[in-house]
Design a protein around this motif. Structure first.
Motif, PDB file in Angstrom:
ATOM      1  N   ASN A 178       0.819  -1.206   0.000  1.00  0.00           N
ATOM      2  CA  ASN A 178       0.000   0.000   0.000  1.00  0.00           C
ATOM      3  C   ASN A 178       0.858   1.262   0.000  1.00  0.00           C
ATOM      4  O   ASN A 178       0.586   2.227  -0.730  1.00  0.00           O
ATOM      5  CB  ASN A 178      -0.931   0.027   1.208  1.00  0.00           C
ATOM      6  N   ALA A 179       1.894   1.244   0.816  1.00  0.00           N
ATOM      7  CA  ALA A 179       2.773   2.410   0.879  1.00  0.00           C
ATOM      8  C   ALA A 179       3.501   2.620  -0.449  1.00  0.00           C
ATOM      9  O   ALA A 179       3.558   3.741  -0.972  1.00  0.00           O
ATOM     10  CB  ALA A 179       3.779   2.237   2.015  1.00  0.00           C
ATOM     11  N   GLN A 181       2.550   1.566  -3.353  1.00  0.00           N
ATOM     12  CA  GLN A 181       1.563   1.874  -4.381  1.00  0.00           C
ATOM     13  C   GLN A 181       1.238   3.369  -4.431  1.00  0.00           C
ATOM     14  O   GLN A 181       0.977   3.923  -5.494  1.00  0.00           O
ATOM     15  CB  GLN A 181       0.288   1.058  -4.131  1.00  0.00           C
ATOM     16  N   HIS A 182       1.259   4.020  -3.280  1.00  0.00           N
ATOM     17  CA  HIS A 182       0.921   5.448  -3.222  1.00  0.00           C
ATOM     18  C   HIS A 182       2.157   6.341  -3.326  1.00  0.00           C
ATOM     19  O   HIS A 182       2.110   7.524  -2.955  1.00  0.00           O
ATOM     20  CB  HIS A 182       0.151   5.742  -1.933  1.00  0.00           C
ATOM     21  N   GLY A 183       3.234   5.772  -3.833  1.00  0.00           N
ATOM     22  CA  GLY A 183       4.389   6.579  -4.176  1.00  0.00           C
ATOM     23  C   GLY A 183       5.367   6.861  -3.063  1.00  0.00           C
ATOM     24  O   GLY A 183       6.270   7.692  -3.235  1.00  0.00           O
ATOM     25  N   SER A 220       2.783   6.740   6.018  1.00  0.00           N
ATOM     26  CA  SER A 220       2.258   6.343   4.711  1.00  0.00           C
ATOM     27  C   SER A 220       0.762   6.040   4.792  1.00  0.00           C
ATOM     28  O   SER A 220       0.128   6.243   5.845  1.00  0.00           O
ATOM     29  CB  SER A 220       3.004   5.101   4.208  1.00  0.00           C
ATOM     30  N   ARG A 221       0.226   5.511   3.694  1.00  0.00           N
ATOM     31  CA  ARG A 221      -1.195   5.156   3.647  1.00  0.00           C
ATOM     32  C   ARG A 221      -1.395   3.650   3.768  1.00  0.00           C
ATOM     33  O   ARG A 221      -2.391   3.110   3.295  1.00  0.00           O
ATOM     34  CB  ARG A 221      -1.821   5.692   2.351  1.00  0.00           C
TER      35      ARG A 221
END
Length: 344
Positions: A178-179, A181-183, A220-221
């Motif tokens: 997830n982290a 993936q969101h750059g 992060s997300r």
């Protein structure tokens, strides 16, 4: 031998090829009542032997009936689905990461400093591994959902939940996707100890560790609960070790789930092991060819690969040995890392 009723008319593509044969060759072909070339499609069990290094001789054992052929080909398909399915991706991804670490250690031992792209390779392999765990979860869930069996879906969901809840390593690696993936970058930092100078009295050992940058991950997300676990952890988080822990969990999980996902594989193995026994333990090959051509035309060959052969043998309580070493378990195949020193 197939009967006359099983003779197959030459398909258009084959007929065109026959037209290119010299006249004396065409005269050798069997013909039907109208004088048209006719050939026989033969399906047979084969073995092979090495006549000398690099040269192999195929030996036809016997022809197979249409039912035998269909069952054997279907059995191969079921074995391949088991050994080559997307549920094997965590194995390859973990193998890539582990081999990248070994390549890094090799470089630390053999040259003043590692190649400058190695940190990026390690990060990429960790991204790959995290994605593979997510893919495994989604693939297995999708396969189970297709069955329409609510009880089975509940069993599988509960199995994944147990692994996620008990394994910190699995949660961390799984959530890193997830982290990424969101750059978010800078999640991984490498610490390396190169070999000491020649003549040093210290132990010349190289070490390499990949640590999670906890502050970056926490911001992060990624999954909120996992980010909280990371913030509350007082220890450094070493990703190579956690990756190994996660893979052990996936191996155990796969051992429980594979009979549910691939119920046909053990049945297929029992069929194919009969052919292995017929060849006194050799790997069977199934050839489909054209009888009637001056040069035999092979339409296709179906054989078990090493993982498939190993799986079938283990189902029969046997072990496969090869001169260059036994194959690994279907879920533990480690691909060779394509380093500059050892091209793939």
């Amino acid at each position: 031998m197939n009967g006359d009723g099983e003779l197959a008319e030459v398909p258009a593509a084959l007929a065109e090829a026959l037209a290119q044969l010299p006249a004396d060759f065409r005269a050798m072909l069997p013909t039907n009542s109208e004088g048209q070339p006719q050939v026989e499609i033969v399906r047979a069990l084969y073995r092979h032997e090495w006549t000398e290094p690099g040269q192999m001789r195929w030996i036809e054992v016997r022809e197979l009936s249409a039912d035998e052929w269909d069952e054997a080909i279907a059995a191969h398909r079921d074995i391949y689905r088991f050994t080559r399915g997307l549920d094997g991706f965590p194995s390859f991804a973990w193998g890539d990461l582990r081999n990248a670490r070994e390549e890094l250690l090799r470089q630390l031992r053999e040259q003043p400093r590692p190649n400058e792209w190695m940190p990026q390779i390690i990060e990429y392999r960790i991204i790959n591994y995290s994605t593979a765990l997510k893919l495994y979860h989604e693939y297995v869930t999708a396969q189970v959902n297709r069955t329409g069996d609510d009880n089975l879906k509940a069993q599988v969901a509960a199995a994944f939940s147990r692994v996620y809840d008990r394994s910190f390593g699995y949660r961390i690696i799984y959530s890193m996707r997830n982290a990424f993936q969101h750059g978010v970058r800078g999640l991984v930092s490498l610490r390396m100890t190169a070999r000491l100078a020649e003549g040093s009295n210290a132990r010349p050992e190289s070490e390499a560790s990949a640590y999670l940058e906890k502050d970056v991950f926490a911001a992060s997300r990624a999954n909120a609960a996992v980010r909280r676990d990371v913030r509350e952890s007082d220890e450094e988080i070493e990703l190579f070790q956690l990756g190994e822990d996660a893979f052990a969990e996936v191996q155990a999980l796969h051992a429980c789930l594979s009979p549910l996902l691939h119920p046909a594989a053990p049945i297929a193995a029992r069929l194919l092991v009969q052919y292995i026994a017929e060849l006194s333990g050799e790997r069977p090959h199934f050839h489909e060819y054209v009888r009637g051509l001056p040069t035999r035309g092979i339409l296709g060959t179906t054989s078990l690969d090493r993982n498939g052969f190993d799986y079938v043998a283990r189902q029969a309580g046997k072990r496969v040995d090869y001169e260059e070493g036994a194959p690994t378990d279907a879920l533990a195949a480690l691909p060779t890392y394509p380093s500059s020193a050892s091209p793939d």
